[in-house]
Enzyme design. Sequence first.
Site: not given
Length: 120
Positions: A74-76, A78-79
Amino acid sequence: MAKLRYVSLFSGIEAVSCALDPDVWEPVAFSEIDPFTCAVLQHHYPNVPNLGDITKIDWTSYVDTIDVVWGGSPCQSFSLAGDRSGLKGALIQDELSATLSTGNTQTLFTDGGGIPCVTV
């Protein structure tokens, strides 16, 4: 030859399964919560259970029954809009925990852009 059995986490529309040889690979379960992608999974893989929210899955019944666990992280973690906790992010830890809980499996997950990040 026995098929390699896998669980896909954060499955999305499960594009990876489209690229796999069905004579070699067998999906055992998916883990996805987005309503649209859940409907796509149900349409294309009606006999493969979607376990839903990774934080609520009891992996006991999957111990030593699967060969590979994979997922697009999930991108959370790394975003720039997220907490940027990287591999220490809660959902990443849930993904790794799923692998450790299922026994003798290999894990490959991506950063959401298809780049492999970790193999355990």
